[in-house]
Motif scaffolding. Structure first.
Motif: not given
Length: 259
Positions: A89-91, A96-98, A101-104, A145-149
């Motif tokens: 979802l973030i990636g 949703l990334r916005t 991301n702060p929550l994670v 790791a998933t979002a960045e990948a």
């Protein structure tokens, strides 16, 4: 292969020799640095019935280890599943990334003991708060790791798949996720490591049977040899599981480092 095994065996033998030498020199009391023979004695004692007592605190060493591994496995599985979904979802969705991301990042920076007491208040002292603690600890590394990948997957892959007739929902499942698999597995390895380091915190309350609970109980009575035994068991089992994850990585992403 043989040379690698010989080097590892030599490293272990060297560490054991240094440990024995330090313990034999009596620079520190045995309560600080127990001798290898004392730890070996505890290994035998906690694995057998002695003087009418079964193992340690009524449970065999393998039962302590098995209970901790079950907690780690459940917490890690939930954390990996949640982390992959959250990372997708973030990636893939900028909005949703916005938002997420702060929550994670916030959850990732919290030490486990900081919110374990809150989990106990909410869920009691049985298994639920332990599993949830490991889940919360393991999820952020996989999500990051998933979002960045996924963000690193070249957009040409998606365009090529769409031009060949792939539907919109098929691109993330069959193109993006497999392309990001090596980095995701690295995140999973980190998450399992985090779960291992968190299990002692998870078992500080009503943690027997459990390796962390055994360590905590032994610490109260200055049984350093039992504490060291517990640490060695956790480390050895962690090496085995990490080796299995590396094997899974070679099977699931055999192209890593070659393309």
């Amino acid at each position: 292969m043989v040379r690698s095994l010989a080097l590892r065996a030599g490293a272990v033998a060297t560490l054991l020799a240094v440990w024995w030498a330090v313990a034999a020199s009596h620079l520190w009391p045995e309560v600080f640095v127990p001798a290898p023979s004392s730890v070996w004695h505890q290994l035998v004692t906690t694995s057998t019935v002695h003087d009418g007592q079964r193992g340690y605190s009524g449970h065999m060493l393998y039962e302590h280890l098995g209970t901790s591994l079950r907690r780690i496995l459940l917490g890690s599985l939930y954390g990996v599943a949640g982390g992959i979904v959250l990372g997708l979802l973030i990636g893939l969705v900028p909005t949703l990334r916005t938002l997420l991301n702060p929550l994670v990042t916030f959850v990732r920076t919290l030490p486990p003991l900081a919110y374990f007491s809150l989990l106990i208040i909410w869920f009691g002292i049985d298994e639920s708060p332990k599993i949830i603690l490991l889940f919360v600890a393991a999820m952020p590394p996989v999500a990051v790791a998933t979002a960045e990948a996924i963000r690193g997957v070249h957009e040409d892959y998606a365009f090529a798949a769409r031009s060949l007739g792939a539907r919109r929902w098929q691109v993330p499942v069959w193109i993006v996720l497999p392309s990001a698999m090596p980095e995701i597995i690295t995140g999973i390895r980190v998450a399992v490591g985090v779960a291992y380091t968190t299990v002692v915190a998870a078992e500080t309350v009503n943690g027997v049977p459990g390796i962390g609970g055994m360590i905590r109980d032994a610490q109260r009575y200055n049984q350093t040899d039992v504490v060291v035994l517990g640490l060695l068991v956790i480390g050895a089992s962690g090496l085995v599981i990490d080796g299995l994850l590396q094997l899974a990585e070679r099977r699931l992403a055999p192209w890593r480092g070659k393309a």
